[in-house]
Design an enzyme around this catalytic site. Structure first.
Site, PDB file in Angstrom:
ATOM      1  N   PRO A   1       1.818  -9.454   3.050  1.00 36.27           N
ATOM      2  CA  PRO A   1       0.644  -8.959   2.043  1.00 36.27           C
ATOM      3  C   PRO A   1       1.329  -8.384   0.702  1.00 36.27           C
ATOM      4  O   PRO A   1       0.718  -8.293  -0.496  1.00 36.27           O
ATOM      5  CB  PRO A   1      -0.116  -8.083   2.467  1.00 36.27           C
ATOM      6  CG  PRO A   1       0.229  -7.369   3.594  1.00 36.27           C
ATOM      7  CD  PRO A   1       1.423  -8.526   3.934  1.00 36.27           C
TER       8      PRO A   1
ATOM      9  N   LEU B   1       0.745  -0.965  -0.132  1.00 39.38           N
ATOM     10  CA  LEU B   1      -0.023  -0.064  -0.159  1.00 39.38           C
ATOM     11  C   LEU B   1       0.827   1.402   0.053  1.00 39.38           C
ATOM     12  O   LEU B   1       0.543   2.175   0.250  1.00 39.38           O
ATOM     13  CB  LEU B   1      -0.993  -0.061   1.062  1.00 39.38           C
ATOM     14  CG  LEU B   1      -2.071  -1.080   1.259  1.00 39.38           C
ATOM     15  CD1 LEU B   1      -2.966  -1.038   2.412  1.00 39.38           C
ATOM     16  CD2 LEU B   1      -2.697  -0.684   0.000  1.00 39.38           C
TER      17      LEU B   1
ATOM     18  N   CYS C   1       3.021  -1.277   8.909  1.00 40.37           N
ATOM     19  CA  CYS C   1       1.678  -1.068   8.840  1.00 40.37           C
ATOM     20  C   CYS C   1       0.820  -2.315   8.562  1.00 40.37           C
ATOM     21  O   CYS C   1      -0.126  -2.577   9.051  1.00 40.37           O
ATOM     22  CB  CYS C   1       1.485  -0.154   7.704  1.00 40.37           C
ATOM     23  SG  CYS C   1       2.189   1.077   7.842  1.00 40.37           S
ATOM     24  N   HIS C   2       1.453  -3.080   8.053  1.00 39.01           N
ATOM     25  CA  HIS C   2       0.667  -4.636   7.483  1.00 39.01           C
ATOM     26  C   HIS C   2       1.440  -5.737   7.465  1.00 39.01           C
ATOM     27  O   HIS C   2       1.046  -6.885   7.137  1.00 39.01           O
ATOM     28  CB  HIS C   2       0.108  -4.536   6.117  1.00 39.01           C
ATOM     29  CG  HIS C   2      -1.076  -3.252   5.955  1.00 39.01           C
ATOM     30  ND1 HIS C   2      -0.563  -2.178   5.338  1.00 39.01           N
ATOM     31  CD2 HIS C   2      -2.294  -3.324   6.466  1.00 39.01           C
ATOM     32  CE1 HIS C   2      -1.503  -1.396   5.605  1.00 39.01           C
ATOM     33  NE2 HIS C   2      -2.783  -2.044   6.127  1.00 39.01           N
ATOM     34  N   GLY C   3       2.861  -5.650   7.671  1.00 46.08           N
ATOM     35  CA  GLY C   3       3.563  -6.777   8.180  1.00 46.08           C
ATOM     36  C   GLY C   3       4.486  -7.424   7.008  1.00 46.08           C
ATOM     37  O   GLY C   3       4.804  -8.601   6.973  1.00 46.08           O
TER      38      GLY C   3
END
Length: 192
Positions: free
Chosen positions: A171, A138, A156-158
C-alpha cells in the site's frame, strides 16, 4: 472653529493632546510586544533540535552488505553499503515496473527518475544508499534486507521495497525518501 475641531486641525500644528495620543499608542505597542515576546520566543526550536539539523556519520567501518541506522530530526535514517549484486539488481529494474517512478531524492531535481543511480550516493558512490527509514504508507519502520526484493519490508501492512528503497508492492504510495546528504570524505557522510 467648531467644537469638534482640535487646535492641530485648524492651525496645522501638533497639540499636547496629539502628543499624548502618540505616546499612549507607542506605549501600548511596546507593552503588547513585551507581553507577546515570551510566547513567540518559546516557539523557536531549542538548541538540541538545531544541533540535529545536520549530523555527520562515520561510515568507515561499514563493509559491503552492512547497514547502519542513525537518528536525524527524530526519524531513523538507513545507511547501507550495498553489495555489487544489490547495486546491479537495482540498476536492472526498468522504470516501467516501478510503482513510483520518481527518485524522491532531495539531492536531485523533484522530477528525477527513480533509477538505481539516482537513488544512490551518486557517481562513484553507487554502492551507498541513505534513506529516511519511515514507510511512506503509515510511517512504520521497515525491516532491512527483507521481503521479496531483499530490500526493506514493512510487516505492518506489507509494503515491499527493493535494494534501492523503491516501493515495489503493497500500500505504500512512494519510494523511501532520500534526505539531503553529502560525502564529506570517503568515510564521513553529512546528513542535512
Amino acid at each position: 472653529m467648531s467644537e469638534h475641531d482640535t487646535h492641530s486641525e485648524t492651525l496645522g500644528e501638533p497639540t499636547r493632546r496629539d502628543f499624548l495620543y502618540l505616546t499612549t499608542g507607542m506605549a501600548g505597542v511596546v507593552g503588547a510586544v513585551s507581553v507577546a515576546w515570551p510566547f513567540i520566543d518559546q516557539m523557536r526550536p531549542d538548541a538540541s533540535t538545531l544541533a540535529l539539523a545536520s549530523i555527520e556519520v562515520n561510515v568507515g567501518a561499514i563493509e559491503p552488505g552492512m547497514s547502519l541506522t542513525v537518528k536525524w530530526r527524530g526519524k531513523p535514517v538507513f545507511i547501507r553499503n550495498r553489495t555489487p549484486e544489490e547495486v546491479a539488481a537495482a540498476a536492472s529494474v526498468p522504470l516501467s515496473e516501478l510503482k513510483d517512478p520518481i527518485a524522491r531524492n532531495a539531492n536531485l531535481p523533484a522530477d528525477a527518475p527513480a533509477t538505481g543511480a539516482d537513488r544512490s550516493g551518486g557517481e562513484g558512490k553507487e554502492n551507498w544508499i541513505v534513506m529516511i527509514g519511515s514507510c511512506t504508507h503509515l510511517g512504520c519502520i521497515p525491516l532491512g534486507q527483507s521481503g521479496e526484493y531483499n530490500g526493506w519490508f514493512c510487516p505492518c501492512h506489507g509494503s515491499v521495497y527493493d535494494t534501492a528503497g523503491r516501493i515495489r508492492k503493497g500500500p505504500a504510495p512512494e519510494n523511501l525518501a532520500i534526505p539531503n546528504f553529502a560525502f564529506k570524505s570517503d568515510t564521513v557522510i553529512q546528513i542535512g
